[in-house]
Design a protein around this motif. Structure first.
Motif, mmCIF file in Angstrom:
data_model
loop_
_atom_site.group_PDB
_atom_site.id
_atom_site.type_symbol
_atom_site.label_atom_id
_atom_site.label_comp_id
_atom_site.label_asym_id
_atom_site.label_seq_id
_atom_site.Cartn_x
_atom_site.Cartn_y
_atom_site.Cartn_z
ATOM 1 N N SER A 46 -8.187 6.628 -18.230
ATOM 2 C CA SER A 46 -6.868 6.020 -18.463
ATOM 3 C C SER A 46 -6.056 5.959 -17.178
ATOM 4 C CB SER A 46 -6.104 6.818 -19.526
ATOM 5 O OG SER A 46 -6.741 6.735 -20.772
ATOM 6 N N ILE A 47 -6.114 7.021 -16.376
ATOM 7 C CA ILE A 47 -5.360 7.037 -15.120
ATOM 8 C C ILE A 47 -5.866 5.961 -14.177
ATOM 9 C CG2 ILE A 47 -4.895 8.387 -13.053
ATOM 10 C CD1 ILE A 47 -4.842 10.882 -14.786
ATOM 11 N N GLY A 65 2.001 8.202 -7.015
ATOM 12 C CA GLY A 65 2.094 9.645 -6.799
ATOM 13 C C GLY A 65 3.233 10.254 -7.594
ATOM 14 N N ILE A 66 4.395 9.598 -7.570
ATOM 15 C CA ILE A 66 5.542 10.084 -8.358
ATOM 16 C C ILE A 66 5.235 10.024 -9.848
ATOM 17 C CG2 ILE A 66 7.933 9.554 -8.990
ATOM 18 C CD1 ILE A 66 8.326 8.632 -6.079
ATOM 19 N N ALA A 67 4.569 8.945 -10.295
ATOM 20 C CA ALA A 67 4.250 8.802 -11.718
ATOM 21 C C ALA A 67 3.301 9.904 -12.186
ATOM 22 C CB ALA A 67 3.627 7.425 -11.962
ATOM 23 N N LEU A 68 2.273 10.199 -11.410
ATOM 24 C CA LEU A 68 1.335 11.252 -11.791
ATOM 25 C C LEU A 68 2.017 12.621 -11.783
ATOM 26 C CD1 LEU A 68 -1.860 10.064 -9.879
ATOM 27 C CD2 LEU A 68 -1.398 9.917 -12.329
ATOM 28 N N LEU A 69 2.924 12.824 -10.840
ATOM 29 C CA LEU A 69 3.665 14.081 -10.806
ATOM 30 C C LEU A 69 4.535 14.226 -12.051
ATOM 31 C CD1 LEU A 69 4.591 16.640 -9.336
ATOM 32 C CD2 LEU A 69 6.309 15.243 -8.155
ATOM 33 N N LEU A 70 5.204 13.154 -12.457
ATOM 34 C CA LEU A 70 6.036 13.197 -13.663
ATOM 35 C C LEU A 70 5.200 13.474 -14.907
ATOM 36 C CD1 LEU A 70 8.448 10.185 -12.983
ATOM 37 C CD2 LEU A 70 8.967 12.625 -12.799
ATOM 38 N N ALA A 71 4.028 12.840 -15.002
ATOM 39 C CA ALA A 71 3.166 13.072 -16.164
ATOM 40 C C ALA A 71 2.675 14.519 -16.199
ATOM 41 C CB ALA A 71 1.980 12.113 -16.123
ATOM 42 N N GLY A 112 0.809 -1.214 0.000
ATOM 43 C CA GLY A 112 0.000 0.000 0.000
ATOM 44 C C GLY A 112 0.840 1.261 0.000
ATOM 45 N N LEU A 113 1.871 1.293 0.838
ATOM 46 C CA LEU A 113 2.753 2.465 0.873
ATOM 47 C C LEU A 113 3.500 2.629 -0.452
ATOM 48 C CD1 LEU A 113 4.174 2.106 4.498
ATOM 49 C CD2 LEU A 113 2.607 3.867 3.668
ATOM 50 N N GLY A 114 4.007 1.518 -0.975
ATOM 51 C CA GLY A 114 4.697 1.587 -2.256
ATOM 52 C C GLY A 114 3.770 2.008 -3.377
ATOM 53 N N TYR A 115 2.536 1.539 -3.334
ATOM 54 C CA TYR A 115 1.542 1.909 -4.337
ATOM 55 C C TYR A 115 1.297 3.414 -4.322
ATOM 56 C CZ TYR A 115 -3.000 1.932 -6.728
ATOM 57 O OH TYR A 115 -4.049 2.184 -7.585
ATOM 58 N N LEU A 116 1.140 3.989 -3.144
ATOM 59 C CA LEU A 116 0.903 5.432 -3.035
ATOM 60 C C LEU A 116 2.114 6.231 -3.513
ATOM 61 C CD1 LEU A 116 -0.946 5.602 0.413
ATOM 62 C CD2 LEU A 116 -1.946 5.777 -1.879
ATOM 63 N N TRP A 117 3.305 5.826 -3.072
ATOM 64 C CA TRP A 117 4.513 6.548 -3.468
ATOM 65 C C TRP A 117 4.757 6.430 -4.978
ATOM 66 C CZ3 TRP A 117 7.296 10.179 -1.316
ATOM 67 C CH2 TRP A 117 7.306 10.316 0.075
ATOM 68 N N GLY A 118 4.702 5.223 -5.502
ATOM 69 C CA GLY A 118 5.002 5.007 -6.915
ATOM 70 C C GLY A 118 4.032 5.725 -7.840
ATOM 71 N N ALA A 159 7.834 -2.054 -4.449
ATOM 72 C CA ALA A 159 6.419 -1.891 -4.783
ATOM 73 C C ALA A 159 6.183 -0.562 -5.489
ATOM 74 C CB ALA A 159 5.570 -1.986 -3.519
ATOM 75 N N ALA A 160 6.884 0.480 -5.054
ATOM 76 C CA ALA A 160 6.745 1.786 -5.696
ATOM 77 C C ALA A 160 7.384 1.780 -7.088
ATOM 78 C CB ALA A 160 7.387 2.865 -4.830
ATOM 79 N N LEU A 161 8.534 1.152 -7.207
ATOM 80 C CA LEU A 161 9.284 1.172 -8.464
ATOM 81 C C LEU A 161 8.503 0.533 -9.607
ATOM 82 C CD1 LEU A 161 12.095 1.856 -9.725
ATOM 83 C CD2 LEU A 161 12.747 -0.511 -9.202
ATOM 84 N N VAL A 162 7.857 -0.587 -9.333
ATOM 85 C CA VAL A 162 7.182 -1.313 -10.410
ATOM 86 C C VAL A 162 5.885 -0.644 -10.855
ATOM 87 C CG1 VAL A 162 8.174 -3.531 -9.744
ATOM 88 C CG2 VAL A 162 6.021 -2.805 -8.730
ATOM 89 N N CYS A 163 5.433 0.373 -10.124
ATOM 90 C CA CYS A 163 4.197 1.074 -10.498
ATOM 91 C C CYS A 163 4.430 2.249 -11.437
ATOM 92 C CB CYS A 163 3.486 1.599 -9.240
ATOM 93 S SG CYS A 163 2.849 0.328 -8.140
ATOM 94 N N VAL A 164 5.655 2.757 -11.478
ATOM 95 C CA VAL A 164 5.906 4.046 -12.125
ATOM 96 C C VAL A 164 5.606 4.007 -13.618
ATOM 97 C CG1 VAL A 164 7.692 5.739 -12.689
ATOM 98 C CG2 VAL A 164 7.580 4.757 -10.392
ATOM 99 N N PHE A 165 6.169 3.053 -14.333
ATOM 100 C CA PHE A 165 6.073 3.051 -15.792
ATOM 101 C C PHE A 165 4.619 3.004 -16.268
ATOM 102 C CE2 PHE A 165 5.709 0.596 -19.746
ATOM 103 C CZ PHE A 165 6.408 1.413 -20.603
ATOM 104 N N THR A 166 3.838 2.061 -15.748
ATOM 105 C CA THR A 166 2.459 1.892 -16.201
ATOM 106 C C THR A 166 1.642 3.150 -15.982
ATOM 107 O OG1 THR A 166 2.581 -0.460 -15.663
ATOM 108 C CG2 THR A 166 0.407 0.476 -15.976
ATOM 109 N N THR A 167 1.794 3.772 -14.819
ATOM 110 C CA THR A 167 0.983 4.945 -14.505
ATOM 111 C C THR A 167 1.432 6.164 -15.301
ATOM 112 O OG1 THR A 167 0.622 4.054 -12.287
ATOM 113 C CG2 THR A 167 0.102 6.367 -12.620
ATOM 114 N N VAL A 168 2.731 6.320 -15.514
ATOM 115 C CA VAL A 168 3.215 7.437 -16.334
ATOM 116 C C VAL A 168 2.647 7.338 -17.749
ATOM 117 C CG1 VAL A 168 5.244 8.393 -17.477
ATOM 118 C CG2 VAL A 168 5.308 7.933 -15.043
#
Length: 271
Positions: A189-190, A81-87, A73-79, A140-149
């Motif tokens: 999409s998000i 959140g960072i992905a949406l910020l980058l987009a 859950g924590l990794g999901y929120l961090w990953g 957990a955060a790392l593996v979420c970034v690409f898909t969400t970006v």
């Protein structure tokens, strides 16, 4: 003559029963114990049921999955959140697209086992027994970034050009276009990307625990059961992982239907 369509829940039940039967047949015919041993690499569904419910191991499920779910859950929120910020940065500052896209691709292509080993050295495991592992949270955060970006960028770019022009004519800049038009257009999409990230984050957390030196969670439990050659226990934990991941995935799908009813074809209900 009209054909009666099978309800989705009936098809799901029949598919589950067929999968269990195939599993049972293979366990009894193909994956039999080696000569001179009693170890069965693939236990039967009955053995898994016995391990979980007859022997009572299901009672300790939360103590095993609690730290893993917390880390996921924590990794999901961090990953995410960072992905949406980058987009968002890409939309506001288009010249950064190449760099940010490359960063997202790198996070997807990096061998997670190697990164896990490095993160153990840098971050360590859990501070206290029962706490979520820092390495599990990171993976957990790392593996979420690409898909969400990627999902967010595709969604932002799906905004209606006429609506963007209207905002521009009335003096709105990129930030106003983002708030008034692009976020609404990108929401389906998000949310789909966020749904895909749910089981991905859980898998990242399990791998982080499996690699890290911790005492609680799914990872160390699997290591212990494998060391004991307890195949029924290992498969039970695997199945429970699938149950937790599917449940979280389904809840996210339900949220998508509630938040974006026009995508699910429920505009009439929302009205």
């Amino acid at each position: 003559m009209t054909r009666t369509r099978m309800p989705g829940w009936v098809a799901a039940i029949l598919g589950g029963v067929a999968l269990i039967l195939v599993w049972w047949i293979f366990a009894l015919t193909v994956f039999t114990p080696a000569e001179g041993t009693t170890f069965t690499p693939v236990p039967t569904p009955a053995a898994v049921f016995d391990w979980l419910f007859v022997k009572g191991n299901i009672a300790g499920t939360w103590s095993v999955f609690g730290p893993t779910l917390a880390a996921a859950g924590l990794g999901y929120l961090w990953g995410n959140g960072i992905a949406l910020l980058l987009a968002t940065i890409v939309l506001l500052f288009p010249k950064t697209e190449t760099v940010i896209t490359q960063v997202a691709v790198v996070t997807y292509c990096l061998p997670i086992v190697a990164i896990g080993g490095i993160s153990i050295v840098v971050l360590g495991g859990a501070k206290n027994p029962g706490d979520p592992s820092a390495t599990a949270i990171f993976l957990a955060a790392l593996v979420c970034v690409f898909t969400t970006v990627v999902g967010a960028l595709l969604g932002f770019r799906a905004a209606d050009k006429a609506a963007l022009d209207v905002v521009h004519v009335y003096g709105g800049g990129r930030w106003m276009q983002l708030r008034k038009v692009r976020i609404i257009a990108a929401l389906p999409s998000i949310l789909n990307a966020l749904q895909i990230a749910v089981p991905t984050a859980f898998l990242g957390a399990v791998l982080g625990e499996y690699l890290g030196a911790i005492t609680a969670g799914v990872g160390p439990t699997l290591i212990r059961l494998q060391g004991q050659l307890d195949s029924a226990g290992v498969w039970s934990v695997f199945l429970l992982c699938a149950v937790f991941a599917l449940a979280a995935y389904g809840l996210m799908g339900l949220l998508i239907r509630l938040v974006t009813p026009w995508v699910a074809g429920e505009t009439g209900k929302a009205a």
